[in-house]
Design a protein around this motif. Structure first.
Motif, PDB file in Angstrom:
ATOM      1  N   ALA A 182       6.916  -6.600  -7.300  1.00 31.45           N
ATOM      2  CA  ALA A 182       7.094  -6.547  -8.747  1.00 31.45           C
ATOM      3  C   ALA A 182       5.780  -6.247  -9.469  1.00 31.45           C
ATOM      4  O   ALA A 182       5.761  -5.514 -10.464  1.00 31.45           O
ATOM      5  N   GLU A 183       4.690  -6.810  -8.969  1.00 30.99           N
ATOM      6  CA  GLU A 183       3.387  -6.562  -9.598  1.00 30.99           C
ATOM      7  C   GLU A 183       2.945  -5.114  -9.419  1.00 30.99           C
ATOM      8  O   GLU A 183       2.378  -4.518 -10.344  1.00 30.99           O
ATOM      9  N   ILE A 184       3.216  -4.523  -8.257  1.00 36.21           N
ATOM     10  CA  ILE A 184       2.913  -3.102  -8.051  1.00 36.21           C
ATOM     11  C   ILE A 184       3.764  -2.257  -8.989  1.00 36.21           C
ATOM     12  O   ILE A 184       3.269  -1.315  -9.628  1.00 36.21           O
ATOM     13  N   ASP A 185       5.045  -2.581  -9.104  1.00 28.96           N
ATOM     14  CA  ASP A 185       5.926  -1.858 -10.028  1.00 28.96           C
ATOM     15  C   ASP A 185       5.392  -1.928 -11.458  1.00 28.96           C
ATOM     16  O   ASP A 185       5.379  -0.928 -12.174  1.00 28.96           O
ATOM     17  N   LYS A 186       4.945  -3.102 -11.866  1.00 31.36           N
ATOM     18  CA  LYS A 186       4.418  -3.266 -13.220  1.00 31.36           C
ATOM     19  C   LYS A 186       3.140  -2.447 -13.403  1.00 31.36           C
ATOM     20  O   LYS A 186       2.961  -1.796 -14.439  1.00 31.36           O
ATOM     21  N   ALA A 187       2.259  -2.471 -12.416  1.00 29.26           N
ATOM     22  CA  ALA A 187       1.018  -1.693 -12.496  1.00 29.26           C
ATOM     23  C   ALA A 187       1.328  -0.206 -12.628  1.00 29.26           C
ATOM     24  O   ALA A 187       0.708   0.506 -13.433  1.00 29.26           O
ATOM     25  N   GLY A 203       0.821  -1.207   0.000  1.00 26.50           N
ATOM     26  CA  GLY A 203       0.000   0.000   0.000  1.00 26.50           C
ATOM     27  C   GLY A 203       0.855   1.256   0.000  1.00 26.50           C
ATOM     28  O   GLY A 203       0.586   2.221  -0.718  1.00 26.50           O
ATOM     29  N   GLU A 204       1.921   1.245   0.811  1.00 29.73           N
ATOM     30  CA  GLU A 204       2.849   2.381   0.846  1.00 29.73           C
ATOM     31  C   GLU A 204       3.564   2.521  -0.487  1.00 29.73           C
ATOM     32  O   GLU A 204       3.755   3.636  -0.993  1.00 29.73           O
ATOM     33  N   GLN A 205       3.957   1.400  -1.078  1.00 31.54           N
ATOM     34  CA  GLN A 205       4.616   1.414  -2.388  1.00 31.54           C
ATOM     35  C   GLN A 205       3.688   2.000  -3.453  1.00 31.54           C
ATOM     36  O   GLN A 205       4.111   2.842  -4.261  1.00 31.54           O
ATOM     37  N   LEU A 206       2.443   1.571  -3.454  1.00 36.11           N
ATOM     38  CA  LEU A 206       1.477   2.063  -4.435  1.00 36.11           C
ATOM     39  C   LEU A 206       1.221   3.552  -4.242  1.00 36.11           C
ATOM     40  O   LEU A 206       1.216   4.318  -5.213  1.00 36.11           O
ATOM     41  N   SER A 207       1.045   3.981  -2.994  1.00 35.16           N
ATOM     42  CA  SER A 207       0.824   5.411  -2.723  1.00 35.16           C
ATOM     43  C   SER A 207       1.998   6.254  -3.196  1.00 35.16           C
ATOM     44  O   SER A 207       1.807   7.291  -3.846  1.00 35.16           O
ATOM     45  N   ALA A 208       3.198   5.827  -2.862  1.00 31.17           N
ATOM     46  CA  ALA A 208       4.393   6.585  -3.249  1.00 31.17           C
ATOM     47  C   ALA A 208       4.526   6.650  -4.769  1.00 31.17           C
ATOM     48  O   ALA A 208       4.839   7.706  -5.329  1.00 31.17           O
ATOM     49  N   GLY A 209       4.280   5.538  -5.431  1.00 24.34           N
ATOM     50  CA  GLY A 209       4.378   5.511  -6.889  1.00 24.34           C
ATOM     51  C   GLY A 209       3.346   6.389  -7.558  1.00 24.34           C
ATOM     52  O   GLY A 209       3.647   7.112  -8.513  1.00 24.34           O
ATOM     53  N   LEU A 210       2.122   6.350  -7.052  1.00 23.24           N
ATOM     54  CA  LEU A 210       1.072   7.196  -7.620  1.00 23.24           C
ATOM     55  C   LEU A 210       1.367   8.670  -7.368  1.00 23.24           C
ATOM     56  O   LEU A 210       1.128   9.517  -8.237  1.00 23.24           O
ATOM     57  N   ALA A 211       1.892   8.985  -6.187  1.00 26.18           N
ATOM     58  CA  ALA A 211       2.240  10.374  -5.871  1.00 26.18           C
ATOM     59  C   ALA A 211       3.325  10.886  -6.827  1.00 26.18           C
ATOM     60  O   ALA A 211       3.266  12.032  -7.298  1.00 26.18           O
ATOM     61  N   LYS A 212       4.303  10.040  -7.139  1.00 25.81           N
ATOM     62  CA  LYS A 212       5.352  10.438  -8.096  1.00 25.81           C
ATOM     63  C   LYS A 212       4.762  10.689  -9.478  1.00 25.81           C
ATOM     64  O   LYS A 212       5.167  11.625 -10.173  1.00 25.81           O
ATOM     65  N   LEU A 213       3.807   9.858  -9.864  1.00 21.35           N
ATOM     66  CA  LEU A 213       3.174  10.054 -11.168  1.00 21.35           C
ATOM     67  C   LEU A 213       2.322  11.318 -11.185  1.00 21.35           C
ATOM     68  O   LEU A 213       2.248  12.003 -12.212  1.00 21.35           O
ATOM     69  N   ALA A 214       1.702  11.649 -10.059  1.00 21.86           N
ATOM     70  CA  ALA A 214       0.943  12.898  -9.973  1.00 21.86           C
ATOM     71  C   ALA A 214       1.875  14.098 -10.151  1.00 21.86           C
ATOM     72  O   ALA A 214       1.503  15.103 -10.764  1.00 21.86           O
ATOM     73  N   SER A 221       4.043   1.127 -13.831  1.00 17.08           N
ATOM     74  CA  SER A 221       4.632   1.341 -15.149  1.00 17.08           C
ATOM     75  C   SER A 221       3.549   1.421 -16.226  1.00 17.08           C
ATOM     76  O   SER A 221       3.591   2.292 -17.107  1.00 17.08           O
ATOM     77  N   ILE A 222       2.592   0.528 -16.160  1.00 18.57           N
ATOM     78  CA  ILE A 222       1.484   0.539 -17.122  1.00 18.57           C
ATOM     79  C   ILE A 222       0.685   1.833 -16.979  1.00 18.57           C
ATOM     80  O   ILE A 222       0.325   2.466 -17.981  1.00 18.57           O
ATOM     81  N   PHE A 223       0.423   2.242 -15.743  1.00 17.59           N
ATOM     82  CA  PHE A 223      -0.329   3.476 -15.513  1.00 17.59           C
ATOM     83  C   PHE A 223       0.448   4.681 -16.056  1.00 17.59           C
ATOM     84  O   PHE A 223      -0.122   5.561 -16.708  1.00 17.59           O
ATOM     85  N   ASP A 224       1.744   4.709 -15.811  1.00 15.88           N
ATOM     86  CA  ASP A 224       2.613   5.767 -16.317  1.00 15.88           C
ATOM     87  C   ASP A 224       2.507   5.859 -17.842  1.00 15.88           C
ATOM     88  O   ASP A 224       2.309   6.943 -18.412  1.00 15.88           O
ATOM     89  N   THR A 225       2.619   4.741 -18.503  1.00 15.87           N
ATOM     90  CA  THR A 225       2.535   4.709 -19.963  1.00 15.87           C
ATOM     91  C   THR A 225       1.183   5.204 -20.465  1.00 15.87           C
ATOM     92  O   THR A 225       1.111   6.003 -21.403  1.00 15.87           O
ATOM     93  N   ALA A 226       0.114   4.729 -19.835  1.00 15.53           N
ATOM     94  CA  ALA A 226      -1.237   5.111 -20.273  1.00 15.53           C
ATOM     95  C   ALA A 226      -1.479   6.598 -20.097  1.00 15.53           C
ATOM     96  O   ALA A 226      -2.031   7.266 -20.978  1.00 15.53           O
ATOM     97  N   VAL A 227      -1.070   7.148 -18.965  1.00 12.93           N
ATOM     98  CA  VAL A 227      -1.247   8.577 -18.720  1.00 12.93           C
ATOM     99  C   VAL A 227      -0.371   9.376 -19.695  1.00 12.93           C
ATOM    100  O   VAL A 227      -0.814  10.378 -20.267  1.00 12.93           O
ATOM    101  N   GLY A 228       0.846   8.918 -19.902  1.00 19.48           N
ATOM    102  CA  GLY A 228       1.750   9.595 -20.824  1.00 19.48           C
ATOM    103  C   GLY A 228       1.200   9.695 -22.231  1.00 19.48           C
ATOM    104  O   GLY A 228       1.419  10.694 -22.925  1.00 19.48           O
ATOM    105  N   LYS A 229       0.469   8.685 -22.668  1.00 21.06           N
ATOM    106  CA  LYS A 229      -0.140   8.714 -23.995  1.00 21.06           C
ATOM    107  C   LYS A 229      -1.262   9.753 -24.098  1.00 21.06           C
ATOM    108  O   LYS A 229      -1.630  10.146 -25.196  1.00 21.06           O
ATOM    109  N   ARG A 230      -1.782  10.173 -22.961  1.00 19.91           N
ATOM    110  CA  ARG A 230      -2.862  11.156 -22.943  1.00 19.91           C
ATOM    111  C   ARG A 230      -2.350  12.594 -22.875  1.00 19.91           C
ATOM    112  O   ARG A 230      -3.118  13.536 -22.924  1.00 19.91           O
ATOM    113  N   CYS A 231      -1.038  12.767 -22.742  1.00 17.54           N
ATOM    114  CA  CYS A 231      -0.471  14.124 -22.659  1.00 17.54           C
ATOM    115  C   CYS A 231      -0.339  14.755 -24.025  1.00 17.54           C
ATOM    116  O   CYS A 231      -0.111  14.145 -25.001  1.00 17.54           O
TER     117      CYS A 231
END
Length: 105
Positions: free
Chosen positions: A88-93, A15-26, A95-105
């Motif tokens: 590893a699965e959180i990291d992959k998720a 949960g902490e890993q996911l929060s930190a990763g999402l915050a970085k993407l924000a 990464s996929i989210f990063d790519t998807a959002v990046g395509k919308r920029c």
């Protein structure tokens, strides 16, 4: 099973890993993404009202990339991974989210 496999410890760590990763993407995509919400492994990230994309559209993009998420209204993408999700699965998720959002920029 919960005790033998430290499920609750995993939930806290992932949960902490996911929060930190999402915050970085924000921070990376401030015109699209806003704050991270939630607790444990149940996390959501707000989509800015003027982002030009809805949560449902992003969820569709993510599904096309193999990541299942849920739209929580028009402006929140919700992540609901299983309690046994791995680092590893959180990291992959993320990464996929990063790519998807990046395509919308």
């Amino acid at each position: 099973y919960f005790s033998d496999h430290d499920i609750f410890g995993n939930v806290k760590a992932r949960g902490e890993q996911l929060s930190a990763g999402l915050a970085k993407l924000a921070e990376k995509y401030p015109t699209i993404l806003a704050e991270v919400r939630g607790w444990g492994l149940l996390k959501g990230i707000k989509i800015n009202d003027d982002a030009g994309v809805t949560a449902g559209e992003l969820v569709g993009d993510l599904m096309g990339e193999g990541l299942l998420t849920v739209a929580a209204g028009p402006s929140v993408v919700r992540f609901v991974p299983p309690l046994i999700v791995t680092e590893a699965e959180i990291d992959k998720a993320l990464s996929i989210f990063d790519t998807a959002v990046g395509k919308r920029c």
